[in-house]
Design a protein around this motif. Structure first.
Motif, short mmCIF file in Angstrom:
data_model
loop_
_atom_site.label_atom_id
_atom_site.label_comp_id
_atom_site.label_asym_id
_atom_site.label_seq_id
_atom_site.Cartn_x
_atom_site.Cartn_y
_atom_site.Cartn_z
N ALA A 144 56.21 36.92 51.92
CA ALA A 144 55.96 36.20 50.68
C ALA A 144 54.52 36.43 50.24
N SER A 145 54.31 36.47 48.95
CA SER A 145 52.96 36.67 48.44
C SER A 145 52.39 35.34 47.96
N VAL A 146 51.09 35.32 47.72
CA VAL A 146 50.43 34.12 47.23
C VAL A 146 51.03 33.69 45.90
N ALA A 147 51.38 34.64 45.07
CA ALA A 147 51.95 34.33 43.75
C ALA A 147 53.24 33.53 43.85
N ASP A 148 53.92 33.60 44.99
CA ASP A 148 55.17 32.87 45.16
C ASP A 148 54.97 31.41 45.58
N LEU A 149 53.75 31.03 45.92
CA LEU A 149 53.49 29.65 46.33
C LEU A 149 53.56 28.72 45.12
N PRO A 150 54.24 27.58 45.24
CA PRO A 150 54.32 26.64 44.11
C PRO A 150 52.93 26.13 43.72
N GLY A 151 52.70 26.04 42.43
CA GLY A 151 51.44 25.50 41.92
C GLY A 151 50.27 26.46 42.01
N THR A 152 50.52 27.72 42.30
CA THR A 152 49.45 28.70 42.46
C THR A 152 49.21 29.44 41.15
N VAL A 153 47.95 29.57 40.79
CA VAL A 153 47.56 30.34 39.61
C VAL A 153 46.62 31.44 40.08
N LEU A 154 46.97 32.67 39.80
CA LEU A 154 46.11 33.80 40.14
C LEU A 154 45.31 34.21 38.92
N LEU A 155 44.00 34.25 39.06
CA LEU A 155 43.14 34.71 37.97
C LEU A 155 42.81 36.17 38.25
N THR A 156 43.23 37.04 37.37
CA THR A 156 43.03 38.47 37.59
C THR A 156 42.02 39.07 36.62
N GLU A 157 41.63 38.33 35.60
CA GLU A 157 40.67 38.87 34.64
C GLU A 157 39.24 38.61 35.12
N THR A 158 38.32 39.35 34.56
CA THR A 158 36.90 39.14 34.85
C THR A 158 36.44 37.93 34.06
N LEU A 159 35.78 37.01 34.75
CA LEU A 159 35.33 35.78 34.11
C LEU A 159 33.87 35.91 33.68
N SER A 160 33.53 35.23 32.59
CA SER A 160 32.13 35.16 32.17
C SER A 160 31.39 34.25 33.15
N ARG A 161 30.07 34.31 33.13
CA ARG A 161 29.27 33.46 34.02
C ARG A 161 29.56 31.99 33.73
N ALA A 162 29.68 31.64 32.45
CA ALA A 162 29.98 30.25 32.07
C ALA A 162 31.32 29.81 32.63
N ASP A 163 32.32 30.69 32.58
CA ASP A 163 33.64 30.35 33.12
C ASP A 163 33.60 30.21 34.65
N ILE A 164 32.79 31.03 35.31
CA ILE A 164 32.65 30.91 36.76
C ILE A 164 32.03 29.57 37.12
N TYR A 165 30.96 29.18 36.39
CA TYR A 165 30.34 27.88 36.64
C TYR A 165 31.33 26.75 36.42
N ALA A 166 32.12 26.86 35.35
CA ALA A 166 33.11 25.82 35.06
C ALA A 166 34.16 25.74 36.16
N LEU A 167 34.60 26.88 36.66
CA LEU A 167 35.59 26.91 37.73
C LEU A 167 35.01 26.29 39.01
N GLU A 168 33.76 26.65 39.34
CA GLU A 168 33.12 26.06 40.51
C GLU A 168 32.98 24.55 40.36
N ALA A 169 32.62 24.10 39.17
CA ALA A 169 32.46 22.67 38.92
C ALA A 169 33.80 21.92 39.00
N ALA A 170 34.88 22.61 38.66
CA ALA A 170 36.19 21.96 38.65
C ALA A 170 36.87 21.92 40.02
N CYS A 171 36.40 22.72 40.97
CA CYS A 171 37.09 22.80 42.25
C CYS A 171 36.84 21.56 43.10
#
Length: 195
Positions: A1-28
């Motif tokens: 099974a792959s990670v994508a098959d896990l329920p509630g999993t979201v894979l981010l495959t695009e390159t994120l801007s620095r602002a989006d990275i900070y937002a993701l870190e703040a949200a975790c």
């Protein structure tokens, strides 16, 4: 099974801007870095700065600032590479983080919000009131190592150049562009080196 098959999993495959990275870190809720080798551990340091509990390989750069009072270091026996892996040459050493050991603090942090808060607060404490970005632990360990390495690099670019005035004279010779010079200066200011 792959990670994508896990329920509630979201894979981010695009390159994120620095602002989006900070937002993701703040949200975790918790930041996990099970790396084999880490040059600095910027994302780990950023998550700690935000007061997030971290689970990180207990080897390489992050072992200089992640400990049991401010995070969850993960056991990682060292292994010698038997073949090339990308930029890592055969014969190099890297860590092999123990997934079962990493799962233990994941379970504890999920079940205990007070532990999350305590580790998050501990992650922020060593940096309060010291330097522009508040990183004090890095001055003595990683910062000194980075500065020493930059001096060696600068000497290779300009062996006749004097380093008597420190970083201010060092970086124009170590970088090829103004953008890189500014970034290195920002990193050094973060680490507490004056120009």
């Amino acid at each position: 099974a792959s990670v994508a098959d896990l329920p509630g999993t979201v894979l981010l495959t695009e390159t994120l801007s620095r602002a989006d990275i900070y937002a993701l870190e703040a949200a975790c809720d918790c930041f996990v870095s099970l790396h084999r080798s880490e040059g600095f551990g910027l994302a780990v340091a950023e998550a700690m700065y935000l007061g997030k509990p971290v689970i990180s390989t207990d080897w390489s750069a992050t072992s200089e600032f992640v400990n049991a009072s401010n995070g969850c270091p993960v056991r990682a026996p060292l292994v010698t590479l038997e073949r090339n892996h990308g930029p890592y040459a055969k014969g190099s050493t890297w860590a092999d983080p123990d997934p079962a050991h990493a799962a233990e603090p994941m379970r504890r942090l999920f079940a205990d919000p007070a532990l999350c808060a305590r580790l998050g607060a501990g992650a922020r404490l060593p940096r309060l009131g010291s330097g522009p970005f508040g990183i004090s632990l890095l001055r003595n360990g990683i910062g000194q190592s980075c500065f020493a390495r930059c001096q060696i690099i600068a000497r290779s670019f300009a062996p006749r150049f004097s380093l008597r005035n420190g970083a201010a004279q060092l970086f124009p010779f170590a970088c090829q562009s103004i953008r890189h010079q500014r970034r290195i200066c920002q990193i050094c200011l973060c680490l507490g080196f004056a120009f």
